[in-house]
Design an enzyme around this catalytic site. Sequence first.
Site, PDB file in Angstrom:
ATOM      1  N   TYR A 142       0.817  -1.215   0.000  1.00 22.29           N
ATOM      2  CA  TYR A 142       0.000   0.000   0.000  1.00 22.29           C
ATOM      3  C   TYR A 142       0.852   1.267   0.000  1.00 22.29           C
ATOM      4  O   TYR A 142       0.426   2.293  -0.517  1.00 22.29           O
ATOM      5  CB  TYR A 142      -0.923   0.023   1.231  1.00 22.29           C
ATOM      6  CG  TYR A 142      -2.228  -0.695   1.022  1.00 22.29           C
ATOM      7  CD1 TYR A 142      -2.253  -2.043   0.690  1.00 22.29           C
ATOM      8  CD2 TYR A 142      -3.441  -0.026   1.151  1.00 22.29           C
ATOM      9  CE1 TYR A 142      -3.445  -2.713   0.500  1.00 22.29           C
ATOM     10  CE2 TYR A 142      -4.648  -0.684   0.960  1.00 22.29           C
ATOM     11  CZ  TYR A 142      -4.638  -2.027   0.632  1.00 22.29           C
ATOM     12  OH  TYR A 142      -5.831  -2.673   0.441  1.00 22.29           O
ATOM     13  N   LYS A 193       3.941 -15.022   1.845  1.00 20.54           N
ATOM     14  CA  LYS A 193       4.355 -15.784   0.667  1.00 20.54           C
ATOM     15  C   LYS A 193       5.879 -15.882   0.689  1.00 20.54           C
ATOM     16  O   LYS A 193       6.578 -15.250  -0.117  1.00 20.54           O
ATOM     17  CB  LYS A 193       3.867 -15.077  -0.611  1.00 20.54           C
ATOM     18  CG  LYS A 193       2.392 -15.276  -0.891  1.00 20.54           C
ATOM     19  CD  LYS A 193       2.044 -16.678  -1.381  1.00 20.54           C
ATOM     20  CE  LYS A 193       2.492 -16.916  -2.819  1.00 20.54           C
ATOM     21  NZ  LYS A 193       2.174 -18.315  -3.250  1.00 20.54           N
ATOM     22  N   ASP A 226      -1.792 -17.998   0.205  1.00 24.18           N
ATOM     23  CA  ASP A 226      -2.787 -18.592  -0.700  1.00 24.18           C
ATOM     24  C   ASP A 226      -3.430 -19.822  -0.061  1.00 24.18           C
ATOM     25  O   ASP A 226      -4.648 -20.016  -0.136  1.00 24.18           O
ATOM     26  CB  ASP A 226      -2.159 -18.926  -2.079  1.00 24.18           C
ATOM     27  CG  ASP A 226      -0.916 -19.798  -1.984  1.00 24.18           C
ATOM     28  OD1 ASP A 226      -0.306 -19.884  -0.896  1.00 24.18           O
ATOM     29  OD2 ASP A 226      -0.544 -20.410  -3.008  1.00 24.18           O
ATOM     30  N   ASP A 250      -6.034  -7.339   3.515  1.00 22.61           N
ATOM     31  CA  ASP A 250      -7.185  -6.731   2.843  1.00 22.61           C
ATOM     32  C   ASP A 250      -8.065  -7.831   2.254  1.00 22.61           C
ATOM     33  O   ASP A 250      -9.290  -7.834   2.412  1.00 22.61           O
ATOM     34  CB  ASP A 250      -6.683  -5.779   1.748  1.00 22.61           C
ATOM     35  CG  ASP A 250      -7.814  -5.064   1.049  1.00 22.61           C
ATOM     36  OD1 ASP A 250      -8.753  -4.620   1.737  1.00 22.61           O
ATOM     37  OD2 ASP A 250      -7.768  -4.953  -0.196  1.00 22.61           O
ATOM     38  N   ASP A 254     -11.822  -9.643   3.795  1.00 24.28           N
ATOM     39  CA  ASP A 254     -13.090  -9.669   3.043  1.00 24.28           C
ATOM     40  C   ASP A 254     -13.624 -11.102   2.977  1.00 24.28           C
ATOM     41  O   ASP A 254     -14.830 -11.340   3.101  1.00 24.28           O
ATOM     42  CB  ASP A 254     -12.897  -9.150   1.605  1.00 24.28           C
ATOM     43  CG  ASP A 254     -13.248  -7.676   1.460  1.00 24.28           C
ATOM     44  OD1 ASP A 254     -13.071  -6.939   2.455  1.00 24.28           O
ATOM     45  OD2 ASP A 254     -13.679  -7.267   0.374  1.00 24.28           O
TER      46      ASP A 254
HETATM   47  C1  IPM Z   1     -10.356  -1.820   3.587  1.00 24.10           C
HETATM   48  C2  IPM Z   1     -10.656  -1.142   2.292  1.00 24.10           C
HETATM   49  C3  IPM Z   1      -9.567  -0.122   1.999  1.00 24.10           C
HETATM   50  C4  IPM Z   1      -8.273  -0.883   1.836  1.00 24.10           C
HETATM   51  C5  IPM Z   1      -9.837   0.809   0.793  1.00 24.10           C
HETATM   52  C6  IPM Z   1     -11.151   1.546   0.929  1.00 24.10           C
HETATM   53  C7  IPM Z   1      -8.708   1.768   0.575  1.00 24.10           C
HETATM   54  O1  IPM Z   1     -10.792  -2.082   1.284  1.00 24.10           O
HETATM   55  O2  IPM Z   1     -10.270  -1.134   4.611  1.00 24.10           O
HETATM   56  O3  IPM Z   1     -10.193  -3.049   3.595  1.00 24.10           O
HETATM   57  O4  IPM Z   1      -7.955  -1.375   0.730  1.00 24.10           O
HETATM   58  O5  IPM Z   1      -7.546  -1.007   2.819  1.00 24.10           O
HETATM   59 MG    MG Z   2     -10.687  -4.097   1.932  1.00 23.64          MG
END
Ligand code: IPM
Ligand code: MG
Length: 368
Positions: A142, A193, A226, A250, A254
Amino acid sequence: MANYDLLLLPGDGIGPEVMGEVEGVVDWLNGQTQNSFNVETALVGGAAIDADGVPVTDETMDKAMQADAIVLGAVGGPKWDGVAFDIRPEAGLLRLRKDLDLFANLRPAICYPALADASSLKRELVEGLDIMIVRELTGGTYFGEPKEITEQGEGHKRAVDTTVYTTPEIERIVRVACDLARKRGKKVHSAEKRNVMHTGVLWNEVADRIFKEEYSDLECHHILADNCAMQLIRNPKQFDVLVTDNLFGDMLSDEAAMMTGSLGMLPSASLGAEEAGTRKSLYEPVHGSAPDITGKGLANPIATIASFGMSLRYSFDMGDAADIVDTAIANVLESGLRTADIMQDGMKQVSTKDMGAAIRAEMGKLAA
Ligand code: IPM
Ligand code: MG
Protein backbone atom coordinates in the site's frame (compact mmCIF):
# COMPACT_ATOMS: atom_id res chain seq x y z
CA MET A 1 -15.44 9.91 35.28
CA ALA A 2 -13.75 10.93 32.06
CA ASN A 3 -14.54 13.21 29.19
CA TYR A 4 -13.55 11.91 25.75
CA ASP A 5 -13.28 13.56 22.35
CA LEU A 6 -14.76 11.43 19.61
CA LEU A 7 -14.29 12.42 15.97
CA LEU A 8 -16.90 11.04 13.56
CA LEU A 9 -16.02 10.87 9.88
CA PRO A 10 -19.15 9.57 8.12
CA GLY A 11 -17.66 9.83 4.63
CA ASP A 12 -19.54 8.74 1.52
CA GLY A 13 -22.39 6.55 0.33
CA ILE A 14 -24.05 4.71 3.19
CA GLY A 15 -21.42 6.13 5.60
CA PRO A 16 -23.63 8.98 6.89
CA GLU A 17 -26.63 6.64 7.31
CA VAL A 18 -24.80 4.04 9.38
CA MET A 19 -22.98 6.76 11.33
CA GLY A 20 -26.35 8.24 12.29
CA GLU A 21 -27.00 5.05 14.26
CA VAL A 22 -23.62 5.33 16.01
CA GLU A 23 -24.56 8.86 17.07
CA GLY A 24 -27.69 7.40 18.60
CA VAL A 25 -25.62 4.92 20.59
CA VAL A 26 -23.26 7.68 21.76
CA ASP A 27 -26.21 9.81 22.90
CA TRP A 28 -27.57 6.85 24.76
CA LEU A 29 -24.24 6.23 26.49
CA ASN A 30 -23.91 9.91 27.41
CA GLY A 31 -27.15 9.58 29.33
CA GLN A 32 -26.13 6.31 30.99
CA THR A 33 -22.50 6.08 31.95
CA GLN A 34 -20.24 8.21 34.06
CA ASN A 35 -18.00 8.93 31.11
CA SER A 36 -19.08 11.44 28.52
CA PHE A 37 -18.25 11.83 24.86
CA ASN A 38 -17.84 15.14 23.04
CA VAL A 39 -18.70 14.41 19.46
CA GLU A 40 -17.32 16.32 16.53
CA THR A 41 -18.04 15.49 12.89
CA ALA A 42 -15.87 16.18 9.84
CA LEU A 43 -15.68 15.26 6.17
CA VAL A 44 -13.53 12.58 4.57
CA GLY A 45 -13.34 10.94 1.14
CA GLY A 46 -15.52 12.14 -1.72
CA ALA A 47 -17.53 14.39 0.59
CA ALA A 48 -14.31 16.22 1.48
CA ILE A 49 -13.25 16.39 -2.18
CA ASP A 50 -16.57 18.04 -3.06
CA ALA A 51 -16.26 20.57 -0.24
CA ASP A 52 -12.52 21.22 -0.07
CA GLY A 53 -10.88 19.67 -3.12
CA VAL A 54 -8.93 17.11 -1.07
CA PRO A 55 -10.06 13.81 0.51
CA VAL A 56 -9.06 15.00 3.97
CA THR A 57 -8.02 18.51 4.97
CA ASP A 58 -5.08 19.43 7.23
CA GLU A 59 -7.62 20.82 9.66
CA THR A 60 -9.40 17.47 9.87
CA MET A 61 -6.03 15.75 10.27
CA ASP A 62 -5.32 18.03 13.26
CA LYS A 63 -8.65 17.08 14.80
CA ALA A 64 -7.87 13.41 14.16
CA MET A 65 -4.51 13.80 15.93
CA GLN A 66 -6.21 15.36 18.96
CA ALA A 67 -9.20 13.01 19.20
CA ASP A 68 -9.31 10.18 21.72
CA ALA A 69 -10.79 7.99 19.01
CA ILE A 70 -12.13 8.30 15.47
CA VAL A 71 -15.06 6.43 13.95
CA LEU A 72 -15.18 6.37 10.15
CA GLY A 73 -18.08 5.29 7.93
CA ALA A 74 -16.93 4.58 4.38
CA VAL A 75 -15.20 6.38 1.53
CA GLY A 76 -15.48 6.32 -2.25
CA GLY A 77 -18.04 5.85 -4.98
CA PRO A 78 -18.47 6.13 -8.76
CA LYS A 79 -19.02 9.88 -8.51
CA TRP A 80 -15.28 10.34 -7.91
CA ASP A 81 -14.01 7.82 -10.46
CA GLY A 82 -12.56 10.64 -12.53
CA VAL A 83 -10.54 12.44 -9.85
CA ALA A 84 -6.74 12.32 -9.87
CA PHE A 85 -5.29 9.21 -8.18
CA ASP A 86 -3.49 11.24 -5.51
CA ILE A 87 -6.67 12.86 -4.29
CA ARG A 88 -9.12 9.99 -4.79
CA PRO A 89 -11.46 9.39 -1.81
CA GLU A 90 -9.49 6.36 -0.56
CA ALA A 91 -6.37 8.55 -0.25
CA GLY A 92 -8.06 10.32 2.68
CA LEU A 93 -8.44 7.07 4.59
CA LEU A 94 -4.90 5.99 3.72
CA ARG A 95 -3.51 9.33 4.95
CA LEU A 96 -5.34 8.92 8.25
CA ARG A 97 -3.90 5.43 8.66
CA LYS A 98 -0.38 6.47 7.72
CA ASP A 99 -0.08 9.85 9.47
CA LEU A 100 -1.57 8.51 12.70
CA ASP A 101 0.65 5.42 12.38
CA LEU A 102 -2.31 3.08 12.85
CA PHE A 103 -0.27 -0.01 12.09
CA ALA A 104 -2.45 -2.64 13.76
CA ASN A 105 -5.77 -3.38 12.11
CA LEU A 106 -7.95 -5.77 14.10
CA ARG A 107 -10.77 -7.38 12.14
CA PRO A 108 -12.77 -9.83 14.23
CA ALA A 109 -14.91 -12.20 12.16
CA ILE A 110 -17.59 -13.50 14.49
CA CYS A 111 -20.50 -15.55 13.27
CA TYR A 112 -23.54 -14.80 15.38
CA PRO A 113 -25.52 -18.04 15.86
CA ALA A 114 -28.63 -16.37 14.43
CA LEU A 115 -26.78 -15.68 11.18
CA ALA A 116 -25.11 -19.03 10.60
CA ASP A 117 -27.52 -19.77 7.75
CA ALA A 118 -26.86 -16.41 6.08
CA SER A 119 -23.27 -17.41 5.38
CA SER A 120 -22.40 -18.83 1.99
CA LEU A 121 -20.70 -21.68 3.85
CA LYS A 122 -22.54 -24.51 5.60
CA ARG A 123 -23.85 -23.81 9.10
CA GLU A 124 -21.56 -26.38 10.74
CA LEU A 125 -18.49 -24.72 9.24
CA VAL A 126 -19.28 -21.21 10.51
CA GLU A 127 -21.46 -21.60 13.60
CA GLY A 128 -19.50 -20.24 16.55
CA LEU A 129 -16.76 -18.88 14.30
CA ASP A 130 -14.55 -16.36 16.10
CA ILE A 131 -11.42 -15.34 14.19
CA MET A 132 -9.32 -12.24 14.79
CA ILE A 133 -7.53 -11.08 11.67
CA VAL A 134 -4.62 -8.79 12.51
CA ARG A 135 -3.68 -6.90 9.37
CA GLU A 136 -0.54 -4.75 9.14
CA LEU A 137 -1.92 -1.41 7.99
CA THR A 138 0.82 1.15 7.36
CA GLY A 139 3.39 -0.72 5.28
CA GLY A 140 3.70 -3.24 2.48
CA THR A 141 2.35 -2.81 -1.02
CA TYR A 142 0.00 0.00 0.00
CA PHE A 143 2.77 2.44 0.83
CA GLY A 144 6.06 1.14 -0.64
CA GLU A 145 8.03 3.41 -3.00
CA PRO A 146 8.39 3.62 -5.93
CA LYS A 147 4.70 3.54 -6.67
CA GLU A 148 4.07 4.92 -10.13
CA ILE A 149 3.05 4.56 -13.75
CA THR A 150 5.69 5.70 -16.24
CA GLU A 151 5.48 6.21 -20.02
CA GLN A 152 7.50 3.69 -22.01
CA GLY A 153 6.96 5.17 -25.46
CA GLU A 154 4.96 3.59 -28.31
CA GLY A 155 1.84 3.97 -26.20
CA HIS A 156 3.13 1.56 -23.56
CA LYS A 157 3.25 2.26 -19.86
CA ARG A 158 4.91 0.57 -16.92
CA ALA A 159 3.23 0.34 -13.52
CA VAL A 160 5.13 -0.34 -10.31
CA ASP A 161 4.00 -1.00 -6.75
CA THR A 162 6.68 -1.83 -4.23
CA THR A 163 6.24 -4.10 -1.23
CA VAL A 164 8.46 -3.10 1.68
CA TYR A 165 8.71 -4.45 5.23
CA THR A 166 11.36 -3.87 7.88
CA THR A 167 12.15 -5.96 10.94
CA PRO A 168 10.57 -3.52 13.45
CA GLU A 169 7.37 -3.26 11.39
CA ILE A 170 6.97 -7.04 11.41
CA GLU A 171 7.95 -7.38 15.07
CA ARG A 172 5.36 -4.93 16.31
CA ILE A 173 2.42 -6.38 14.38
CA VAL A 174 3.32 -9.97 15.32
CA ARG A 175 3.44 -8.90 18.98
CA VAL A 176 -0.02 -7.34 18.73
CA ALA A 177 -1.35 -10.61 17.29
CA CYS A 178 0.34 -12.75 19.94
CA ASP A 179 -0.82 -10.52 22.81
CA LEU A 180 -4.39 -10.87 21.53
CA ALA A 181 -4.01 -14.65 21.18
CA ARG A 182 -2.97 -14.86 24.82
CA LYS A 183 -6.36 -13.42 25.79
CA ARG A 184 -8.22 -15.65 23.31
CA GLY A 185 -7.63 -19.16 21.98
CA LYS A 186 -3.80 -19.12 22.35
CA LYS A 187 -3.22 -19.87 18.69
CA VAL A 188 -1.63 -17.69 15.98
CA HIS A 189 -1.20 -18.23 12.26
CA SER A 190 1.18 -15.95 10.37
CA ALA A 191 0.37 -15.80 6.66
CA GLU A 192 2.90 -14.71 4.01
CA LYS A 193 4.35 -15.78 0.67
CA ARG A 194 7.86 -16.81 1.73
CA ASN A 195 8.04 -19.07 -1.32
CA VAL A 196 7.86 -16.10 -3.71
CA MET A 197 8.47 -12.77 -1.99
CA HIS A 198 11.47 -11.42 -0.10
CA THR A 199 9.09 -9.62 2.23
CA GLY A 200 7.59 -13.05 2.87
CA VAL A 201 11.00 -14.52 3.74
CA LEU A 202 11.71 -11.73 6.22
CA TRP A 203 8.17 -11.83 7.62
CA ASN A 204 8.50 -15.56 8.24
CA GLU A 205 11.93 -15.21 9.86
CA VAL A 206 10.95 -12.35 12.17
CA ALA A 207 7.61 -13.88 13.15
CA ASP A 208 9.33 -17.17 13.89
CA ARG A 209 11.85 -15.50 16.20
CA ILE A 210 9.17 -13.56 18.07
CA PHE A 211 7.07 -16.72 18.42
CA LYS A 212 9.98 -18.70 19.86
CA GLU A 213 11.60 -16.04 22.03
CA GLU A 214 8.53 -14.31 23.44
CA TYR A 215 5.46 -16.50 23.03
CA SER A 216 6.43 -20.10 23.65
CA ASP A 217 3.16 -20.47 25.58
CA LEU A 218 1.17 -20.09 22.33
CA GLU A 219 0.55 -22.51 19.49
CA CYS A 220 2.16 -20.69 16.55
CA HIS A 221 1.96 -21.61 12.88
CA HIS A 222 3.24 -20.27 9.58
CA ILE A 223 0.96 -20.59 6.57
CA LEU A 224 1.33 -19.53 2.95
CA ALA A 225 -1.16 -16.77 2.22
CA ASP A 226 -2.79 -18.59 -0.70
CA ASN A 227 -3.18 -21.77 1.33
CA CYS A 228 -4.62 -19.60 4.09
CA ALA A 229 -7.31 -18.31 1.71
CA MET A 230 -8.19 -21.92 0.89
CA GLN A 231 -8.12 -23.10 4.51
CA LEU A 232 -10.43 -20.25 5.53
CA ILE A 233 -13.08 -21.68 3.22
CA ARG A 234 -12.31 -25.33 3.97
CA ASN A 235 -12.25 -25.18 7.76
CA PRO A 236 -12.42 -21.63 9.14
CA LYS A 237 -12.69 -22.69 12.77
CA GLN A 238 -9.10 -23.96 12.77
CA PHE A 239 -8.04 -20.29 13.09
CA ASP A 240 -7.93 -18.12 16.19
CA VAL A 241 -5.66 -15.14 15.46
CA LEU A 242 -4.38 -14.64 11.94
CA VAL A 243 -1.60 -12.09 11.37
CA THR A 244 -0.67 -10.96 7.90
CA ASP A 245 0.56 -8.06 5.80
CA ASN A 246 -1.42 -5.13 4.46
CA LEU A 247 -2.38 -6.52 1.05
CA PHE A 248 -3.06 -10.14 2.07
CA GLY A 249 -4.95 -8.83 5.09
CA ASP A 250 -7.19 -6.73 2.84
CA MET A 251 -8.20 -9.83 0.92
CA LEU A 252 -8.35 -12.40 3.69
CA SER A 253 -10.51 -10.10 5.81
CA ASP A 254 -13.09 -9.67 3.04
CA GLU A 255 -13.13 -13.44 2.70
CA ALA A 256 -13.56 -13.93 6.45
CA ALA A 257 -16.26 -11.26 6.55
CA MET A 258 -18.49 -13.12 4.17
CA MET A 259 -18.42 -16.18 6.41
CA THR A 260 -20.21 -14.17 9.06
CA GLY A 261 -23.17 -13.74 6.73
CA SER A 262 -22.50 -10.31 5.28
CA LEU A 263 -19.79 -7.73 4.82
CA GLY A 264 -22.23 -5.50 6.70
CA MET A 265 -21.41 -7.35 9.92
CA LEU A 266 -17.66 -6.88 10.25
CA PRO A 267 -16.19 -4.12 12.45
CA SER A 268 -12.55 -3.13 12.72
CA ALA A 269 -10.13 -1.26 14.92
CA SER A 270 -6.95 0.39 13.67
CA LEU A 271 -4.55 1.05 16.50
CA GLY A 272 -1.29 2.94 16.85
CA ALA A 273 1.58 2.28 19.20
CA GLU A 274 0.91 2.56 22.89
CA GLU A 275 2.56 5.67 24.32
CA ALA A 276 2.13 6.92 27.86
CA GLY A 277 -0.93 4.74 28.30
CA THR A 278 -2.77 6.05 25.26
CA ARG A 279 -2.80 5.11 21.63
CA LYS A 280 -4.24 6.63 18.48
CA SER A 281 -7.20 4.72 17.15
CA LEU A 282 -9.65 4.67 14.29
CA TYR A 283 -12.68 2.40 14.12
CA GLU A 284 -14.46 1.56 10.89
CA PRO A 285 -16.67 -1.09 9.34
CA VAL A 286 -14.91 -3.34 6.84
CA HIS A 287 -17.65 -2.75 4.25
CA GLY A 288 -17.46 0.03 1.69
CA SER A 289 -19.71 2.92 0.76
CA ALA A 290 -22.24 0.73 -1.13
CA PRO A 291 -23.39 3.43 -3.60
CA ASP A 292 -26.05 1.07 -5.02
CA ILE A 293 -28.09 1.18 -1.82
CA THR A 294 -27.22 4.68 -0.60
CA GLY A 295 -30.09 6.74 0.75
CA LYS A 296 -32.58 3.88 0.67
CA GLY A 297 -32.51 2.97 4.35
CA LEU A 298 -31.25 -0.50 3.41
CA ALA A 299 -27.73 -0.30 4.87
CA ASN A 300 -26.80 -2.54 7.76
CA PRO A 301 -25.53 -0.35 10.64
CA ILE A 302 -24.26 -3.31 12.70
CA ALA A 303 -20.62 -3.25 11.54
CA THR A 304 -20.33 0.45 12.34
CA ILE A 305 -22.08 0.18 15.71
CA ALA A 306 -19.85 -2.81 16.52
CA SER A 307 -16.83 -0.73 15.46
CA PHE A 308 -17.83 1.93 17.96
CA GLY A 309 -18.24 -0.93 20.45
CA MET A 310 -14.62 -1.87 19.79
CA SER A 311 -13.60 1.71 20.66
CA LEU A 312 -15.25 1.29 24.05
CA ARG A 313 -13.08 -1.79 24.60
CA TYR A 314 -9.76 -0.70 23.12
CA SER A 315 -9.70 3.09 23.60
CA PHE A 316 -11.94 3.86 26.56
CA ASP A 317 -11.50 0.93 28.91
CA MET A 318 -15.30 0.55 28.96
CA GLY A 319 -15.43 -3.21 28.54
CA ASP A 320 -18.81 -3.51 30.23
CA ALA A 321 -20.40 -1.04 27.83
CA ALA A 322 -18.72 -2.84 24.92
CA ASP A 323 -20.23 -6.13 26.13
CA ILE A 324 -23.65 -4.47 26.22
CA VAL A 325 -23.27 -3.33 22.61
CA ASP A 326 -22.18 -6.79 21.46
CA THR A 327 -24.89 -8.61 23.38
CA ALA A 328 -27.55 -6.17 22.17
CA ILE A 329 -26.55 -6.88 18.57
CA ALA A 330 -26.67 -10.65 19.14
CA ASN A 331 -30.07 -10.43 20.87
CA VAL A 332 -31.62 -8.26 18.18
CA LEU A 333 -30.47 -10.74 15.54
CA GLU A 334 -31.82 -13.58 17.67
CA SER A 335 -35.19 -11.79 17.80
CA GLY A 336 -35.43 -12.07 14.02
CA LEU A 337 -34.82 -8.50 12.86
CA ARG A 338 -32.73 -8.27 9.69
CA THR A 339 -31.50 -5.60 7.34
CA ALA A 340 -31.76 -6.44 3.63
CA ASP A 341 -28.22 -7.83 3.31
CA ILE A 342 -28.85 -10.56 5.90
CA MET A 343 -32.56 -11.09 5.24
CA GLN A 344 -33.74 -14.70 5.45
CA ASP A 345 -37.08 -16.50 5.18
CA GLY A 346 -39.30 -16.03 8.21
CA MET A 347 -37.36 -13.02 9.49
CA LYS A 348 -38.50 -9.42 9.64
CA GLN A 349 -36.76 -6.94 7.35
CA VAL A 350 -36.13 -3.56 8.92
CA SER A 351 -34.49 -0.30 7.82
CA THR A 352 -31.13 1.07 8.92
CA LYS A 353 -32.84 3.34 11.45
CA ASP A 354 -35.09 0.62 12.83
CA MET A 355 -32.12 -1.70 13.30
CA GLY A 356 -30.25 1.06 15.17
CA ALA A 357 -33.28 1.81 17.33
CA ALA A 358 -33.77 -1.88 18.14
CA ILE A 359 -30.14 -2.22 19.22
CA ARG A 360 -30.42 0.86 21.46
CA ALA A 361 -33.65 -0.42 22.99
CA GLU A 362 -31.96 -3.74 23.71
CA MET A 363 -28.98 -1.91 25.24
CA GLY A 364 -31.43 -0.13 27.52
CA LYS A 365 -32.86 -3.44 28.69
CA LEU A 366 -29.43 -4.94 29.25
CA ALA A 367 -28.23 -1.94 31.24
CA ALA A 368 -31.36 -1.81 33.42
C1 IPM B 1 -10.36 -1.82 3.59
C2 IPM B 1 -10.66 -1.14 2.29
C3 IPM B 1 -9.57 -0.12 2.00
C4 IPM B 1 -8.27 -0.88 1.84
C5 IPM B 1 -9.84 0.81 0.79
C6 IPM B 1 -11.15 1.55 0.93
C7 IPM B 1 -8.71 1.77 0.58
O1 IPM B 1 -10.79 -2.08 1.28
O2 IPM B 1 -10.27 -1.13 4.61
O3 IPM B 1 -10.19 -3.05 3.60
O4 IPM B 1 -7.95 -1.38 0.73
O5 IPM B 1 -7.55 -1.01 2.82
MG1 MG C 1 -10.69 -4.10 1.93
